[in-house]
Design a protein around this motif. Structure first.
Motif, short mmCIF file in Angstrom:
data_model
loop_
_atom_site.label_atom_id
_atom_site.label_comp_id
_atom_site.label_asym_id
_atom_site.label_seq_id
_atom_site.Cartn_x
_atom_site.Cartn_y
_atom_site.Cartn_z
N TYR A 13 3.65 49.55 1.85
CA TYR A 13 3.16 49.06 0.31
C TYR A 13 2.35 50.41 -0.16
CZ TYR A 13 1.21 47.37 -3.76
OH TYR A 13 0.94 47.11 -5.13
N ILE A 14 1.49 50.95 0.70
CA ILE A 14 0.51 52.02 0.27
C ILE A 14 1.70 53.29 0.18
CG2 ILE A 14 -1.36 53.46 1.16
CD1 ILE A 14 -2.58 51.11 2.17
N LYS A 15 2.34 53.38 1.08
CA LYS A 15 3.31 54.70 1.11
C LYS A 15 3.87 54.62 -0.32
CE LYS A 15 3.68 55.32 6.03
NZ LYS A 15 4.65 55.61 6.99
N ILE A 16 4.81 53.49 -0.73
CA ILE A 16 5.39 53.42 -1.94
C ILE A 16 4.68 53.49 -3.08
CG2 ILE A 16 6.84 51.83 -3.05
CD1 ILE A 16 7.95 50.61 -0.43
N ARG A 17 3.47 53.04 -3.02
CA ARG A 17 2.66 53.13 -4.15
C ARG A 17 2.10 54.60 -4.50
NH1 ARG A 17 0.99 49.47 -7.94
NH2 ARG A 17 -0.71 50.34 -8.08
N LYS A 18 1.95 55.44 -3.60
CA LYS A 18 1.52 56.75 -3.52
C LYS A 18 2.73 57.68 -3.94
CE LYS A 18 -1.84 56.71 0.03
NZ LYS A 18 -2.32 57.50 1.26
N ARG A 19 3.74 57.26 -3.71
CA ARG A 19 5.15 58.16 -4.03
C ARG A 19 5.30 57.77 -5.65
NH1 ARG A 19 10.62 57.95 -0.87
NH2 ARG A 19 10.72 60.06 -0.60
N LYS A 20 5.32 58.86 -6.42
CA LYS A 20 5.35 59.04 -7.85
C LYS A 20 6.74 59.32 -8.31
CE LYS A 20 1.16 57.71 -8.70
NZ LYS A 20 0.75 56.33 -8.85
N THR A 21 7.58 59.84 -7.44
CA THR A 21 8.88 60.57 -7.96
C THR A 21 9.83 59.89 -6.99
OG1 THR A 21 8.93 62.43 -6.45
CG2 THR A 21 8.11 62.69 -8.66
N MET A 22 11.09 59.95 -7.56
CA MET A 22 12.42 59.39 -6.91
C MET A 22 13.00 60.74 -6.32
SD MET A 22 15.37 57.23 -8.35
CE MET A 22 14.22 56.06 -9.31
N SER A 23 13.69 60.40 -5.11
CA SER A 23 14.34 61.73 -4.46
C SER A 23 15.66 61.67 -5.26
CB SER A 23 14.61 61.38 -3.07
OG SER A 23 15.60 60.29 -2.77
N ILE A 24 16.36 62.85 -5.08
CA ILE A 24 17.47 63.11 -5.95
C ILE A 24 18.73 62.00 -5.34
CG2 ILE A 24 18.26 64.98 -4.54
CD1 ILE A 24 19.06 64.82 -8.13
N GLY A 25 18.74 62.05 -3.96
CA GLY A 25 19.48 61.12 -3.22
C GLY A 25 19.58 59.64 -3.93
N THR A 26 18.24 59.05 -3.99
CA THR A 26 18.13 57.86 -4.57
C THR A 26 18.62 57.95 -6.16
OG1 THR A 26 16.28 57.70 -2.94
CG2 THR A 26 16.60 55.90 -4.91
N ALA A 27 18.33 58.75 -6.72
CA ALA A 27 18.53 58.81 -8.29
C ALA A 27 20.22 58.80 -8.37
CB ALA A 27 18.05 60.07 -8.97
N LEU A 28 21.00 59.49 -7.48
CA LEU A 28 22.34 59.59 -7.43
C LEU A 28 23.03 58.34 -7.02
CD1 LEU A 28 23.24 63.06 -6.13
CD2 LEU A 28 23.60 62.37 -8.39
N ALA A 29 22.44 57.58 -6.01
CA ALA A 29 22.95 56.39 -5.23
C ALA A 29 22.82 55.40 -6.47
CB ALA A 29 22.11 56.10 -4.42
N SER A 31 22.52 55.93 -9.91
CA SER A 31 23.08 56.18 -11.37
C SER A 31 24.67 56.21 -11.32
CB SER A 31 22.58 57.69 -11.92
OG SER A 31 22.75 58.58 -10.89
N ALA A 32 25.28 56.76 -10.39
CA ALA A 32 26.59 56.92 -9.86
C ALA A 32 27.35 55.47 -10.16
CB ALA A 32 27.14 57.47 -8.69
N PRO A 33 27.06 54.45 -9.55
CA PRO A 33 27.70 53.18 -9.95
C PRO A 33 27.45 52.72 -11.30
CG PRO A 33 26.71 52.98 -7.85
CD PRO A 33 26.29 54.42 -8.56
N PHE A 34 26.19 52.92 -11.76
CA PHE A 34 26.09 52.55 -13.21
C PHE A 34 26.96 53.45 -14.05
CE2 PHE A 34 23.73 53.17 -17.08
CZ PHE A 34 23.48 51.97 -17.65
N ALA A 35 27.00 54.57 -14.04
CA ALA A 35 28.04 55.41 -14.78
C ALA A 35 29.27 54.82 -14.58
CB ALA A 35 27.97 56.78 -14.29
N VAL A 36 29.99 54.43 -13.53
CA VAL A 36 31.33 54.05 -13.47
C VAL A 36 31.40 52.49 -14.14
CG1 VAL A 36 33.06 52.99 -11.86
CG2 VAL A 36 31.75 55.25 -11.38
N VAL A 92 33.10 62.00 -5.50
CA VAL A 92 32.67 63.26 -5.28
C VAL A 92 31.13 63.31 -5.09
CG1 VAL A 92 32.41 65.48 -6.49
CG2 VAL A 92 34.71 64.57 -6.60
N VAL A 93 30.51 62.42 -5.99
CA VAL A 93 29.18 62.41 -5.80
C VAL A 93 28.95 61.66 -4.57
CG1 VAL A 93 27.16 61.40 -6.66
CG2 VAL A 93 28.67 62.49 -8.08
N LEU A 94 29.52 60.60 -4.24
CA LEU A 94 29.23 59.79 -2.82
C LEU A 94 29.65 60.87 -1.68
CD1 LEU A 94 28.98 57.07 -1.97
CD2 LEU A 94 31.27 56.84 -1.93
N GLU A 95 30.46 61.66 -1.85
CA GLU A 95 30.95 62.66 -0.71
C GLU A 95 29.56 63.87 -0.53
OE1 GLU A 95 32.63 64.48 2.29
OE2 GLU A 95 33.46 62.79 1.34
#
Length: 98
Positions: A13-29, A31-36, A92-95
């Motif tokens: 929980y402390i590690k999650i609270r300290k992290r303020k940004t999202m990684s690019i892989g998480t953002a793609l994971a 947003s891609a299904p949402f876009a489809v 393509v993004v999944l690949e």
């Protein structure tokens, strides 16, 4: 209460609270299904509207039903192309993520 009892959960929980940004892989994971899904929704709404208009036109002019149906089918194929393109981009993004 649960964090105080379980030190492993507390450290995560402390590690999650300290992290303020999202990684690019998480953002793609995320947003891609949402876009489809959004593309499929738009395609479905557009296709429904096109078919509805074509049926109204056939009701008004039954003698022109052949031309109207041909035009509607071509339009439906073009509308569905949006969803197919979105699905291709998703794969393509999944690949790229793998």
């Amino acid at each position: 209460m649960h964090l105080a009892r379980n030190p492993a959960l507390k450290s995560i929980y402390i590690k999650i609270r300290k992290r303020k940004t999202m990684s690019i892989g998480t953002a793609l994971a995320l947003s891609a299904p949402f876009a489809v899904g959004l593309a499929a929704l738009g395609s479905g709404l557009g296709l429904g509207r096109a078919v509805s208009s074509a049926m109204e036109a056939i009701g008004r002019q039954p003698e022109a039903s052949g031309k109207i149906l041909t035009t509607m089918i071509i339009g439906a194929a073009l509308i569905e192309a949006l969803t197919i393109y979105a699905l291709i981009v998703f794969f393509v993004v999944l690949e790229k993520m793998a």
